[in-house]
Write an enzyme that holds these catalytic residues in place. Structure first.
Site, PDB file in Angstrom:
ATOM      1  N   ASP A  30       0.816  -1.211   0.000  1.00 24.81           N
ATOM      2  CA  ASP A  30       0.000   0.000   0.000  1.00 24.81           C
ATOM      3  C   ASP A  30       0.850   1.263   0.000  1.00 24.81           C
ATOM      4  OD1 ASP A  30       1.013  -0.405   2.539  1.00 24.81           O
ATOM      5  OD2 ASP A  30      -0.928  -0.638   3.504  1.00 24.81           O
ATOM      6  N   GLU A  66      -9.234  -1.465   5.762  1.00 23.87           N
ATOM      7  CA  GLU A  66      -9.832  -1.085   7.039  1.00 23.87           C
ATOM      8  C   GLU A  66     -11.110  -1.880   7.310  1.00 23.87           C
ATOM      9  OE1 GLU A  66      -8.167   0.504   9.059  1.00 23.87           O
ATOM     10  OE2 GLU A  66      -7.810   2.608   8.575  1.00 23.87           O
ATOM     11  N   HIS A  79      -6.757  -4.422  10.745  1.00 17.56           N
ATOM     12  CA  HIS A  79      -6.606  -4.357   9.279  1.00 17.56           C
ATOM     13  C   HIS A  79      -5.308  -5.013   8.819  1.00 17.56           C
ATOM     14  CE1 HIS A  79      -4.544  -0.139   9.654  1.00 17.56           C
ATOM     15  NE2 HIS A  79      -3.608  -1.047   9.492  1.00 17.56           N
ATOM     16  N   ASP A 111      -6.749  -1.997  14.654  1.00 18.81           N
ATOM     17  CA  ASP A 111      -8.159  -2.296  14.373  1.00 18.81           C
ATOM     18  C   ASP A 111      -8.312  -3.601  13.579  1.00 18.81           C
ATOM     19  OD1 ASP A 111      -7.331  -1.654  11.811  1.00 18.81           O
ATOM     20  OD2 ASP A 111      -8.553   0.143  11.626  1.00 18.81           O
TER      21      ASP A 111
END
Ligand code: PGA
Length: 328
Positions: free
Chosen positions: A67, A150, A145, A143
């Site tokens: 990414d 996400e 991810h 979280d």
């Protein structure tokens, strides 16, 4: 899924480096999937050490990074810390130290692309053309991810633009604000990222998780139900998947019904409302691009968006950080 628990992050890096070494011994033309963030740094350091001792040769290796931040790209005019692009991270922490063919064999998404959709399609094709990813290295967000997929990302998603949750921006505060010297509102709101479906096609996957902050995400990954709310859980379906964690991450508390994964770091706005506003902002940015907006114009649109969220939800940045501390 195999879970390996080691004493500390150094040991996690060394263990992962040995897996990379085995992969390259088996196939010197391997295609490796690379991750950024603080977690893989000990791994990269160990790989560099092995390279310097002539135990590793990267001359035939191809890498694909997971990414990049949308609207950021390598900028050598900036100091390393000011250049918060993942491209710069890879150059500083890995590529410049080894004999990989840069840039021809080091694929990374370009956040400055004028046409993100076409760029993402091309990236998927480049992965296929290279023969697919042999070994994918992953971190995990607090979280849950993977890459920048996400919570709420489709588990079959492909490379695309994805908004970052507000809580992820807060997680990245130290890098951007403390190291980079930027304002919180200068942070990128979007990433350009491989999808969960893209990651799932790697032949072998290793996920590194270190530190207490990753405890809940790790518990959800190892024992929780498969859910797009914790995108790493898709890996429960992967046939060749190893989690390498340090003791601190492995001792994390399980999630309970009363205590969901994570609040959003937002006072009055639900995560869904935030996500919908981010989607709307992206449409507006795309419309502005068509009319000739520059990268700086688009960055200004993002800044306004974050200023508004911050003003409506928090007294100021200090209050935001305190809210984050309380969540832990
Ligand atoms: P970190 O990021 O290694 O900096 O904690 C992990 C991730 O967000 O995937």
């Amino acid at each position: 899924m195999r879970v390996v628990i080691l004493d500390n992050k150094q040991a996690v890096g060394e263990y992962a480096a040995n897996i990379v070494e085995e992969q390259l011994a088996e196939n010197p033309d391997s295609v490796l999937g690379k991750a950024t963030g603080s977690t893989p740094i000990p791994l990269y350091q160990e790989l560099i050490r092995k390279y310097e001792k002539k135990e590793l040769d990267f001359s035939r290796v191809i890498t694909f990074n997971l990414d990049e931040y949308l609207l950021l790209g390598l900028n050598l005019k900036l100091d390393a810390k000011k250049d918060q692009s993942y491209h710069r991270f890879m150059w500083e922490n890995f590529w410049q130290h080894i004999n990989i063919k840069y840039p021809e064999n080091t694929y990374i998404l370009n956040g400055l692309t004028p046409n993100p959709e076409r760029h993402c399609e091309l990236y998927e094709k480049q992965i296929v053309k290279a023969g697919g990813i042999d070994l994918q290295i992953l971190g995990i967000g607090s979280d849950g991810h993977i890459a920048f997929d996400e919570p709420g990302s489709s588990l079959s998603s492909r490379t695309r633009v994805k908004y970052l949750l507000f809580s992820t921006l807060v997680d990245n505060y130290d890098a951007f604000v403390k190291e980079g010297g930027y304002d919180f509102t200068d942070m990128p709101v979007f990433s350009i990222t491989e999808g969960v479906g893209t990651v799932m096609e790697a032949k072998k996957v290793i996920l590194l998780a270190t530190g207490r902050g990753k405890g809940k995400a790790l518990a959800a990954l190892v024992e929780g139900p498969v859910t797009s709310q914790v995108t790493a859980t898709a890996l429960q379906y992967h046939r060749n998947f190893t989690v390498i964690a340090d003791k601190e991450a492995a001792e994390g508390k399980e999630l309970t019904q009363e205590k969901p994964m994570k609040r959003d770091g937002l006072r009055d706005l639900s995560r869904h409302q935030y996500a919908m506003r981010a989607e709307k902002l992206y449409s507006q940015m795309q419309a502005a691009r068509i009319k000739g907006a520059t990268i700086d114009d688009l960055k200004t649109m993002q800044k306004k968006f974050l200023e508004e969220i911050l003003a409506k939800n928090f007294g100021g940045i200090q209050e935001l950080l305190e809210a984050k501390q309380k969540e832990k």
